[in-house]
Design a protein around this motif. Sequence first.
Motif, PDB file in Angstrom:
ATOM      1  N   GLU A 187       0.856  -1.184   0.000  1.00 12.56           N
ATOM      2  CA  GLU A 187       0.000   0.000   0.000  1.00 12.56           C
ATOM      3  C   GLU A 187       0.893   1.236   0.000  1.00 12.56           C
ATOM      4  OE1 GLU A 187      -3.988  -1.541   2.311  1.00 12.56           O
ATOM      5  OE2 GLU A 187      -2.402  -0.641   3.499  1.00 12.56           O
ATOM      6  N   ASP A 188       0.644   2.130  -0.930  1.00 12.50           N
ATOM      7  CA  ASP A 188       1.550   3.260  -1.111  1.00 12.50           C
ATOM      8  C   ASP A 188       0.767   4.564  -1.255  1.00 12.50           C
ATOM      9  OD1 ASP A 188       3.651   4.948  -1.660  1.00 12.50           O
ATOM     10  OD2 ASP A 188       3.897   4.252  -3.723  1.00 12.50           O
ATOM     11  N   PRO A 189       0.793   5.418  -0.242  1.00 11.98           N
ATOM     12  CA  PRO A 189       0.080   6.689  -0.352  1.00 11.98           C
ATOM     13  C   PRO A 189       0.793   7.698  -1.256  1.00 11.98           C
ATOM     14  CG  PRO A 189       1.222   6.591   1.735  1.00 11.98           C
ATOM     15  CD  PRO A 189       1.393   5.253   1.072  1.00 11.98           C
ATOM     16  N   PHE A 190       2.001   7.418  -1.671  1.00  9.06           N
ATOM     17  CA  PHE A 190       2.761   8.379  -2.466  1.00  9.06           C
ATOM     18  C   PHE A 190       2.333   8.402  -3.934  1.00  9.06           C
ATOM     19  CE2 PHE A 190       5.351   7.724   1.257  1.00  9.06           C
ATOM     20  CZ  PHE A 190       5.676   9.020   1.604  1.00  9.06           C
ATOM     21  N   SER A 191       1.762   7.295  -4.439  1.00  8.89           N
ATOM     22  CA  SER A 191       1.325   7.301  -5.834  1.00  8.89           C
ATOM     23  C   SER A 191      -0.037   7.972  -5.990  1.00  8.89           C
ATOM     24  CB  SER A 191       1.304   5.884  -6.400  1.00  8.89           C
ATOM     25  OG  SER A 191       0.438   5.068  -5.644  1.00  8.89           O
ATOM     26  N   SER A 192      -0.964   7.709  -5.060  1.00  2.00           N
ATOM     27  CA  SER A 192      -2.283   8.359  -5.083  1.00  2.00           C
ATOM     28  C   SER A 192      -2.901   8.270  -3.700  1.00  2.00           C
ATOM     29  CB  SER A 192      -3.204   7.702  -6.108  1.00  2.00           C
ATOM     30  OG  SER A 192      -4.523   8.215  -5.968  1.00  2.00           O
ATOM     31  N   LYS A 193      -3.055   9.404  -3.054  1.00  4.62           N
ATOM     32  CA  LYS A 193      -3.643   9.420  -1.711  1.00  4.62           C
ATOM     33  C   LYS A 193      -5.093   8.946  -1.753  1.00  4.62           C
ATOM     34  CE  LYS A 193      -2.213  13.702  -0.930  1.00  4.62           C
ATOM     35  NZ  LYS A 193      -1.995  14.995  -0.249  1.00  4.62           N
ATOM     36  N   ARG A 194      -5.832   9.362  -2.773  1.00  4.47           N
ATOM     37  CA  ARG A 194      -7.248   8.995  -2.891  1.00  4.47           C
ATOM     38  C   ARG A 194      -7.413   7.480  -3.021  1.00  4.47           C
ATOM     39  NH1 ARG A 194     -10.169   8.047  -7.321  1.00  4.47           N
ATOM     40  NH2 ARG A 194      -8.607   8.978  -8.673  1.00  4.47           N
ATOM     41  N   ILE A 195      -6.653   6.859  -3.897  1.00  2.00           N
ATOM     42  CA  ILE A 195      -6.735   5.409  -4.091  1.00  2.00           C
ATOM     43  C   ILE A 195      -6.278   4.676  -2.837  1.00  2.00           C
ATOM     44  CG2 ILE A 195      -5.753   3.477  -5.394  1.00  2.00           C
ATOM     45  CD1 ILE A 195      -5.793   5.354  -7.859  1.00  2.00           C
ATOM     46  N   TYR A 196      -5.262   5.189  -2.181  1.00  4.62           N
ATOM     47  CA  TYR A 196      -4.746   4.596  -0.943  1.00  4.62           C
ATOM     48  C   TYR A 196      -5.832   4.562   0.138  1.00  4.62           C
ATOM     49  CZ  TYR A 196      -1.971   4.264   3.357  1.00  4.62           C
ATOM     50  OH  TYR A 196      -1.477   3.903   4.585  1.00  4.62           O
ATOM     51  N   VAL A 197      -6.501   5.698   0.346  1.00  5.73           N
ATOM     52  CA  VAL A 197      -7.540   5.776   1.373  1.00  5.73           C
ATOM     53  C   VAL A 197      -8.741   4.920   0.980  1.00  5.73           C
ATOM     54  CG1 VAL A 197      -9.166   7.311   2.550  1.00  5.73           C
ATOM     55  CG2 VAL A 197      -6.789   8.007   2.245  1.00  5.73           C
ATOM     56  N   ARG A 198      -9.139   4.980  -0.275  1.00  7.39           N
ATOM     57  CA  ARG A 198     -10.275   4.179  -0.733  1.00  7.39           C
ATOM     58  C   ARG A 198     -10.024   2.691  -0.483  1.00  7.39           C
ATOM     59  NH1 ARG A 198     -11.677   4.119  -6.843  1.00  7.39           N
ATOM     60  NH2 ARG A 198     -11.585   6.349  -6.528  1.00  7.39           N
ATOM     61  N   ALA A 199      -8.823   2.217  -0.762  1.00  6.75           N
ATOM     62  CA  ALA A 199      -8.487   0.810  -0.545  1.00  6.75           C
ATOM     63  C   ALA A 199      -8.580   0.446   0.935  1.00  6.75           C
ATOM     64  CB  ALA A 199      -7.090   0.520  -1.076  1.00  6.75           C
ATOM     65  N   ARG A 200      -8.194   1.365   1.790  1.00  8.52           N
ATOM     66  CA  ARG A 200      -8.229   1.077   3.230  1.00  8.52           C
ATOM     67  C   ARG A 200      -9.639   1.123   3.795  1.00  8.52           C
ATOM     68  NH1 ARG A 200      -3.219   3.313   6.401  1.00  8.52           N
ATOM     69  NH2 ARG A 200      -4.057   1.808   7.845  1.00  8.52           N
ATOM     70  N   LEU A 201     -10.552   1.820   3.114  1.00 12.28           N
ATOM     71  CA  LEU A 201     -11.943   1.922   3.568  1.00 12.28           C
ATOM     72  C   LEU A 201     -12.855   0.876   2.935  1.00 12.28           C
ATOM     73  CD1 LEU A 201     -12.390   5.797   3.415  1.00 12.28           C
ATOM     74  CD2 LEU A 201     -12.123   4.386   5.464  1.00 12.28           C
ATOM     75  N   GLN A 202     -12.360   0.159   1.950  1.00 14.71           N
ATOM     76  CA  GLN A 202     -13.176  -0.711   1.109  1.00 14.71           C
ATOM     77  C   GLN A 202     -14.032  -1.717   1.879  1.00 14.71           C
ATOM     78  OE1 GLN A 202     -11.546  -1.261  -2.453  1.00 14.71           O
ATOM     79  NE2 GLN A 202     -13.349  -2.229  -3.270  1.00 14.71           N
ATOM     80  N   LYS A 203     -13.532  -2.324   2.913  1.00 11.84           N
ATOM     81  CA  LYS A 203     -14.268  -3.381   3.615  1.00 11.84           C
ATOM     82  C   LYS A 203     -15.082  -2.865   4.801  1.00 11.84           C
ATOM     83  CE  LYS A 203     -11.173  -7.005   2.139  1.00 11.84           C
ATOM     84  NZ  LYS A 203     -10.264  -8.081   2.515  1.00 11.84           N
ATOM     85  N   LYS A 204     -15.167  -1.566   4.971  1.00 10.29           N
ATOM     86  CA  LYS A 204     -15.923  -0.989   6.084  1.00 10.29           C
ATOM     87  C   LYS A 204     -17.411  -0.975   5.765  1.00 10.29           C
ATOM     88  CE  LYS A 204     -12.398   0.027   8.651  1.00 10.29           C
ATOM     89  NZ  LYS A 204     -12.170  -0.719   9.866  1.00 10.29           N
ATOM     90  N   THR A 205     -18.234  -1.141   6.797  1.00  8.46           N
ATOM     91  CA  THR A 205     -19.685  -1.046   6.639  1.00  8.46           C
ATOM     92  C   THR A 205     -20.084   0.424   6.547  1.00  8.46           C
ATOM     93  OG1 THR A 205     -20.122  -0.882   9.013  1.00  8.46           O
ATOM     94  CG2 THR A 205     -20.000  -3.117   8.067  1.00  8.46           C
ATOM     95  N   LEU A 206     -21.319   0.668   6.127  1.00  6.66           N
ATOM     96  CA  LEU A 206     -21.804   2.044   6.041  1.00  6.66           C
ATOM     97  C   LEU A 206     -21.742   2.726   7.401  1.00  6.66           C
ATOM     98  CD1 LEU A 206     -23.021   4.384   4.485  1.00  6.66           C
ATOM     99  CD2 LEU A 206     -25.271   3.385   4.892  1.00  6.66           C
ATOM    100  N   SER A 207     -22.122   2.017   8.430  1.00  2.00           N
ATOM    101  CA  SER A 207     -22.091   2.589   9.780  1.00  2.00           C
ATOM    102  C   SER A 207     -20.666   2.965  10.185  1.00  2.00           C
ATOM    103  CB  SER A 207     -22.679   1.588  10.778  1.00  2.00           C
ATOM    104  OG  SER A 207     -22.646   2.105  12.079  1.00  2.00           O
TER     105      SER A 207
END
Length: 104
Positions: A22-42
């Motif tokens: 996981e690399d935040p240096f290439s794209s911060k948006r994609i990095y954060v999205r990947a880390r949030l992917q398995k979270k529930t709506l709540s």
Amino acid sequence: MKSYELAAACEHLGLEPQKPGEDPFSSKRIYVRARLQKKTLSELVDIARQVISEYGDTDLQALVGSLGARGVDGEMKNLIFAADGPKPQIVLPDAISNTIRIAS
């Protein structure tokens, strides 16, 4: 926020530690999205509220506000009483779960 600060900020918000690859240096948006992917709506709403509180974001605030009221899980109750005559006395034996009892 700088790329080198992002991993620590994500962990501060309750996300798992950064995984290899996981690399935040290439794209911060994609990095954060990947880390949030398995979270529930709540969970996402809770994280968003924390982001708003700590960092402020009017667009995110508007988005979270559009989700509507959020509270205790359970069935919504509408109480409607006719205008004629006395209204009954309502007792809340359990206010947390919205349990009501009509006393009279």
